[in-house]
Enzyme design. Structure first.
Site, PDB file in Angstrom:
ATOM      1  N   ASN A  86     -25.167 -45.773  20.971  1.00  0.00           N
ATOM      2  CA  ASN A  86     -26.602 -45.896  21.204  1.00  0.00           C
ATOM      3  C   ASN A  86     -26.898 -46.904  22.302  1.00  0.00           C
ATOM      4  OD1 ASN A  86     -26.738 -44.154  19.088  1.00  0.00           O
ATOM      5  ND2 ASN A  86     -27.376 -45.681  17.577  1.00  0.00           N
ATOM      6  N   HIS A 103     -22.052 -46.509  25.684  1.00  0.00           N
ATOM      7  CA  HIS A 103     -22.866 -45.708  26.608  1.00  0.00           C
ATOM      8  C   HIS A 103     -23.918 -46.538  27.343  1.00  0.00           C
ATOM      9  CE1 HIS A 103     -21.793 -41.745  24.279  1.00  0.00           C
ATOM     10  NE2 HIS A 103     -20.815 -42.177  25.037  1.00  0.00           N
ATOM     11  N   CYS A 111     -27.783 -51.534  40.074  1.00  0.00           N
ATOM     12  CA  CYS A 111     -27.986 -51.078  41.439  1.00  0.00           C
ATOM     13  C   CYS A 111     -26.737 -50.336  41.906  1.00  0.00           C
ATOM     14  CB  CYS A 111     -28.254 -52.259  42.364  1.00  0.00           C
ATOM     15  SG  CYS A 111     -28.336 -51.767  44.089  1.00  0.00           S
ATOM     16  N   SER A 173     -22.896 -36.823  15.770  1.00  0.00           N
ATOM     17  CA  SER A 173     -22.519 -35.410  15.632  1.00  0.00           C
ATOM     18  C   SER A 173     -21.046 -35.197  15.961  1.00  0.00           C
ATOM     19  CB  SER A 173     -23.394 -34.543  16.550  1.00  0.00           C
ATOM     20  OG  SER A 173     -23.284 -34.996  17.877  1.00  0.00           O
ATOM     21  N   PRO A 198     -26.116 -36.805   7.025  1.00  0.00           N
ATOM     22  CA  PRO A 198     -26.720 -35.793   6.136  1.00  0.00           C
ATOM     23  C   PRO A 198     -26.118 -34.399   6.356  1.00  0.00           C
ATOM     24  CG  PRO A 198     -28.327 -36.584   7.757  1.00  0.00           C
ATOM     25  CD  PRO A 198     -27.083 -37.418   7.926  1.00  0.00           C
TER      26      PRO A 198
HETATM   27  P1  OAD Z   1     -26.522 -36.503  18.136  1.00  0.00           P
HETATM   28  O1  OAD Z   1     -27.987 -36.246  18.333  1.00  0.00           O
HETATM   29  O2  OAD Z   1     -25.570 -35.592  18.800  1.00  0.00           O
HETATM   30  O3  OAD Z   1     -26.190 -36.480  16.585  1.00  0.00           O
HETATM   31  C1  OAD Z   1     -26.974 -37.189  15.655  1.00  0.00           C
HETATM   32  C2  OAD Z   1     -26.275 -37.121  14.318  1.00  0.00           C
HETATM   33  O4  OAD Z   1     -27.010 -37.924  13.404  1.00  0.00           O
HETATM   34  C3  OAD Z   1     -26.200 -35.714  13.705  1.00  0.00           C
HETATM   35  O5  OAD Z   1     -24.895 -35.498  13.221  1.00  0.00           O
HETATM   36  C4  OAD Z   1     -27.211 -35.765  12.563  1.00  0.00           C
HETATM   37  O6  OAD Z   1     -26.819 -34.947  11.456  1.00  0.00           O
HETATM   38  C5  OAD Z   1     -27.159 -37.231  12.182  1.00  0.00           C
HETATM   39  N1  OAD Z   1     -28.402 -37.764  11.580  1.00  0.00           N
HETATM   40  C6  OAD Z   1     -29.686 -37.366  11.729  1.00  0.00           C
HETATM   41  N2  OAD Z   1     -30.510 -38.145  11.012  1.00  0.00           N
HETATM   42  C7  OAD Z   1     -29.734 -39.082  10.401  1.00  0.00           C
HETATM   43  C8  OAD Z   1     -30.000 -40.193   9.524  1.00  0.00           C
HETATM   44  N3  OAD Z   1     -31.237 -40.530   9.158  1.00  0.00           N
HETATM   45  N4  OAD Z   1     -28.942 -40.920   9.087  1.00  0.00           N
HETATM   46  C9  OAD Z   1     -27.667 -40.617   9.466  1.00  0.00           C
HETATM   47  N5  OAD Z   1     -27.371 -39.586  10.284  1.00  0.00           N
HETATM   48  C10 OAD Z   1     -28.386 -38.825  10.750  1.00  0.00           C
HETATM   49  O7  OAD Z   1     -26.271 -38.037  18.546  1.00  0.00           O
HETATM   50  P2  OAD Z   1     -24.895 -38.742  18.945  1.00  0.00           P
HETATM   51  O8  OAD Z   1     -23.783 -38.246  18.111  1.00  0.00           O
HETATM   52  O9  OAD Z   1     -25.167 -40.188  18.978  1.00  0.00           O
HETATM   53  O10 OAD Z   1     -24.770 -39.695  25.167  1.00  0.00           O
HETATM   54  O11 OAD Z   1     -24.716 -38.222  20.415  1.00  0.00           O
HETATM   55  C11 OAD Z   1     -23.658 -38.717  21.173  1.00  0.00           C
HETATM   56  C12 OAD Z   1     -24.075 -38.854  22.613  1.00  0.00           C
HETATM   57  O12 OAD Z   1     -24.615 -37.619  23.077  1.00  0.00           O
HETATM   58  C13 OAD Z   1     -25.199 -39.834  22.873  1.00  0.00           C
HETATM   59  O13 OAD Z   1     -24.747 -41.168  22.951  1.00  0.00           O
HETATM   60  C14 OAD Z   1     -25.736 -39.374  24.172  1.00  0.00           C
HETATM   61  C15 OAD Z   1     -25.782 -37.894  23.902  1.00  0.00           C
HETATM   62  O14 OAD Z   1     -25.719 -37.077  24.958  1.00  0.00           O
HETATM   63  C16 OAD Z   1     -25.140 -39.909  26.428  1.00  0.00           C
HETATM   64  O15 OAD Z   1     -26.299 -39.866  26.786  1.00  0.00           O
HETATM   65  C17 OAD Z   1     -24.009 -40.240  27.314  1.00  0.00           C
HETATM   66 ZN    ZN Z   2     -28.763 -53.830  45.028  1.00  0.00          ZN
END
Ligand code: OAD
Ligand code: ZN
Length: 232
Positions: A86, A103, A111, A173, A198
Site C-alpha cells: 500500500n 510500491h 523528480c 489478491s 474474505p
Molecule cells: P487488490 O485490489 O488486488 O486485492 C485486494 C484484496 O483485499 C482482495 O483479495 C480482497 O478479497 C481483499 N479484501 C477486500 N476487502 C477486505 C477487507 N476488509 N479485509 C481484508 N481483505 C479484504 O489489492 P492488492 O493485492 O493490494 O500496485 O493489489 C496489489 C497491487 O496491485 C497494488 O499494490 C497496486 C495494484 O495494481 C501498483 O499500483 C503497483
Molecule cells: Zn528535479
C-alpha cells in the site's frame, strides 16, 4: 519468533480506501496502462496526477482501522515487520515503525530528471507539480506497471520472508509480482502461513490457517493466536 506480515489494499478497505480489483475496485472501468505507467505519465501527466490527487483526498480523510492498530501494537510485543504494497501510509499513522513499502508512498514525489525525492501533502494545489530543484515535471513516488520495485526494500522483503517463523498475509489478491511470491518463499523456508482475506486467493491454498474474513476481525484472531500458542 520472527513475525512478518504482508499487507495489501484489503487492509485499508475498512478505512474507506478503495481496493484495486473487484466490483468496486480502482481498476474497474480503468485501464491501468492509461494511468499507472511511465508511458501514461509522458502522454498526459495532468490526467495521471488528477487520479493520484483524488486518491490522496480519500486517504487524507481515512483513519487507520483496527487491523492497522493491532499490527502497531504487535510490533511492541513481537519481533515483527510489515511489508506493505500500500502507498497510503496508514500503517505508519497507526504507529508501526518497522514498515517496508514495496510500491512507494502516495505522499512522496520524485523528480525523474534530477532524482530529488520529497514529501508534499499540498502537491495537488497546482497540477502537475514541478520539482523545486530543477523545475521538471514531478511524479508520484510510487511504482508503476513495468517498473522495478525499490531494490533495497525488495531485497529486505525476500530476506524477511526466508527468516520468518510466522508469515501473515492480509488483504492482498496475490496476483501482482513480485510481492505475491513472498508467502510462497516463506512457506518453502519453513514458516507457518496465516492468510486473512474474505475471499480465497492463491495464498489461501498454502495457508496453515485461513481466516476467511475482513482484516479487522481477522487480525483480532491472529493477535489471539500468537498471544497464546502460535499458529499451529
Ligand atoms: P487488490 O485490489 O488486488 O486485492 C485486494 C484484496 O483485499 C482482495 O483479495 C480482497 O478479497 C481483499 N479484501 C477486500 N476487502 C477486505 C477487507 N476488509 N479485509 C481484508 N481483505 C479484504 O489489492 P492488492 O493485492 O493490494 O500496485 O493489489 C496489489 C497491487 O496491485 C497494488 O499494490 C497496486 C495494484 O495494481 C501498483 O499500483 C503497483
Ligand atoms: Zn528535479
Amino acid at each position: 519468533m520472527k513475525l512478518v506480515v504482508l499487507t495489501g489494499a484489503g487492509i485499508s478497505e475498512e478505512s474507506g480506501v478503495p481496493v484495486f480489483r473487484g466490483k468496486e475496485g480502482l481498476w474497474e472501468g480503468v485501464r491501468p496502462e492509461e494511468l499507472a505507467t511511465p508511458a501514461a505519465f509522458l502522454r498526459d501527466p495532468e490526467k495521471v496526477w488528477r487520479w493520484y490527487c483524488w486518491r490522496r483526498e480519500i486517504i487524507a480523510r481515512a483513519r487507520p482501522n483496527r487491523a492497522h492498530e493491532l499490527l502497531a501494537k504487535m510490533e511492541k510485543e513481537h519481533d515483527l515487520w510489515v511489508i506493505t504494497q500500500n502507498v497510503d501510509g496508514l500503517h505508519q499513522r497507526a504507529g508501526s515503525r518497522r514498515v517496508i513499502e514495496l510500491h512507494g508512498n502516495i505522499w512522496r514525489l520524485r523528480c525523474p530528471s534530477c532524482g530529488k525525492v520529497w514529501e508534499d501533502p499540498g502537491a495537488c494545489r497546482s497540477i502537475p507539480p514541478r520539482c523545486p530543484r530543477c523545475g521538471s515535471l514531478a511524479r508520484p513516488d510510487v511504482v508503476w506497471f513495468g517498473e522495478a520495485l525499490p531494490a533495497e526494500a525488495l531485497r529486505r522483503s525476500f530476506e524477511l520472508a526466508r527468516q520468518a517463523d510466522v508469515f501473515v498475509v492480509v488483504g492482498t489478491s496475490g496476483v501482482v509480482q513480485p510481492a505475491a511470491d513472498l508467502p510462497f518463499i516463506a512457506k518453502n523456508s519453513g514458516a507457518r502461513v496465516i492468510v486473512v482475506n474474505p475471499r480465497r486467493t492463491p495464498h489461501s491454498r498454502i495457508a496453515d490457517v485461513f481466516l476467511e474474513e475482513k482484516a479487522s476481525t481477522g487480525m483480532e484472531k491472529v493477535y489471539e493466536l500468537l498471544q497464546n500458542k502460535g499458529p499451529a
